[in-house]
Design a protein around this motif. Structure first.
Motif, mmCIF file in Angstrom:
data_model
loop_
_atom_site.group_PDB
_atom_site.id
_atom_site.type_symbol
_atom_site.label_atom_id
_atom_site.label_comp_id
_atom_site.label_asym_id
_atom_site.label_seq_id
_atom_site.Cartn_x
_atom_site.Cartn_y
_atom_site.Cartn_z
ATOM 1 N N TYR A 92 6.095 8.884 11.851
ATOM 2 C CA TYR A 92 6.908 7.721 11.514
ATOM 3 C C TYR A 92 6.010 6.641 10.941
ATOM 4 O O TYR A 92 4.927 6.365 11.476
ATOM 5 N N GLN A 93 6.443 6.027 9.861
ATOM 6 C CA GLN A 93 5.674 4.963 9.229
ATOM 7 C C GLN A 93 6.524 3.689 9.206
ATOM 8 O O GLN A 93 7.574 3.649 8.579
ATOM 9 N N LYS A 94 6.085 2.685 9.926
ATOM 10 C CA LYS A 94 6.757 1.386 9.975
ATOM 11 C C LYS A 94 6.122 0.509 8.904
ATOM 12 O O LYS A 94 4.949 0.151 8.987
ATOM 13 N N VAL A 95 6.898 0.173 7.869
ATOM 14 C CA VAL A 95 6.370 -0.573 6.725
ATOM 15 C C VAL A 95 6.886 -2.018 6.761
ATOM 16 O O VAL A 95 8.087 -2.244 6.814
ATOM 17 N N HIS A 147 0.798 -1.223 0.000
ATOM 18 C CA HIS A 147 0.000 0.000 0.000
ATOM 19 C C HIS A 147 0.834 1.278 0.000
ATOM 20 O O HIS A 147 0.315 2.346 -0.299
ATOM 21 N N THR A 148 2.108 1.199 0.397
ATOM 22 C CA THR A 148 2.948 2.397 0.440
ATOM 23 C C THR A 148 4.422 2.010 0.356
ATOM 24 O O THR A 148 4.795 0.895 0.709
ATOM 25 N N ASP A 149 5.225 2.950 -0.097
ATOM 26 C CA ASP A 149 6.677 2.759 -0.088
ATOM 27 C C ASP A 149 7.357 3.828 0.762
ATOM 28 O O ASP A 149 8.556 3.967 0.754
ATOM 29 N N LYS A 150 6.573 4.581 1.518
ATOM 30 C CA LYS A 150 7.075 5.681 2.347
ATOM 31 C C LYS A 150 7.421 5.166 3.738
ATOM 32 O O LYS A 150 6.654 5.260 4.666
ATOM 33 N N SER A 151 8.623 4.611 3.894
ATOM 34 C CA SER A 151 9.053 4.034 5.159
ATOM 35 C C SER A 151 9.874 5.035 5.966
ATOM 36 O O SER A 151 10.585 5.852 5.408
ATOM 37 N N GLY A 152 9.770 4.951 7.298
ATOM 38 C CA GLY A 152 10.541 5.825 8.176
ATOM 39 C C GLY A 152 9.831 7.148 8.405
ATOM 40 O O GLY A 152 8.616 7.239 8.333
ATOM 41 N N GLU A 153 10.627 8.170 8.712
ATOM 42 C CA GLU A 153 10.057 9.499 8.925
ATOM 43 C C GLU A 153 9.468 10.006 7.619
ATOM 44 O O GLU A 153 10.134 10.006 6.592
#
Length: 115
Positions: A57-60, A46-52
């Motif tokens: 913060y997004q934990k993928v 659903h996303t490739d935006k990992s980290g800050e």
């Protein structure tokens, strides 16, 4: 100076949101990220935006082929990460399919459920 409260969000599968709960939660997070430290539990399908990213913060986690196994593994990985590595003041859980993890989260965190 007051320390920001930490909030984890389960069940939106990642930002930027494509619609439904993801879009609604993204709007909430964007409006409140100055007051709270958010961790979004996401999946790479659903996303490739990992980290800050964009003030939170997004934990993928890595996804799997097959919708049902992908969803199950996303919730299990998110649960394990939160229980062993998370230090949250509040956990927000979205969708009825995530209901099975709520009792485990409540052992350690205050939980808010959105259906």
């Amino acid at each position: 100076m007051n320390k920001k409260k930490k909030v984890a969000v389960f069940g939106v599968k990642g930002f930027p949101g494509f619609g439904g709960a993801s879009r609604a939660n993204e709007n909430i997070v964007n409006n409140l990220k100055e007051k709270y430290d958010y961790t979004i539990y996401a999946i790479n399908t659903h996303t490739d935006k990992s980290g800050e990213y964009n003030g939170y913060y997004q934990k993928v986690f890595k996804g799997y082929k097959g919708k049902r196994i992908n969803t199950l593994m996303y919730y299990l990985k998110s649960l394990i990460h939160a229980l062993f590595y998370g230090n949250y003041d509040l956990v927000q859980v979205n969708h009825t399919s995530s209901g099975f993890i709520v009792p485990f989260l409540r052992m350690r965190f205050k939980v808010v459920i959105e259906i």
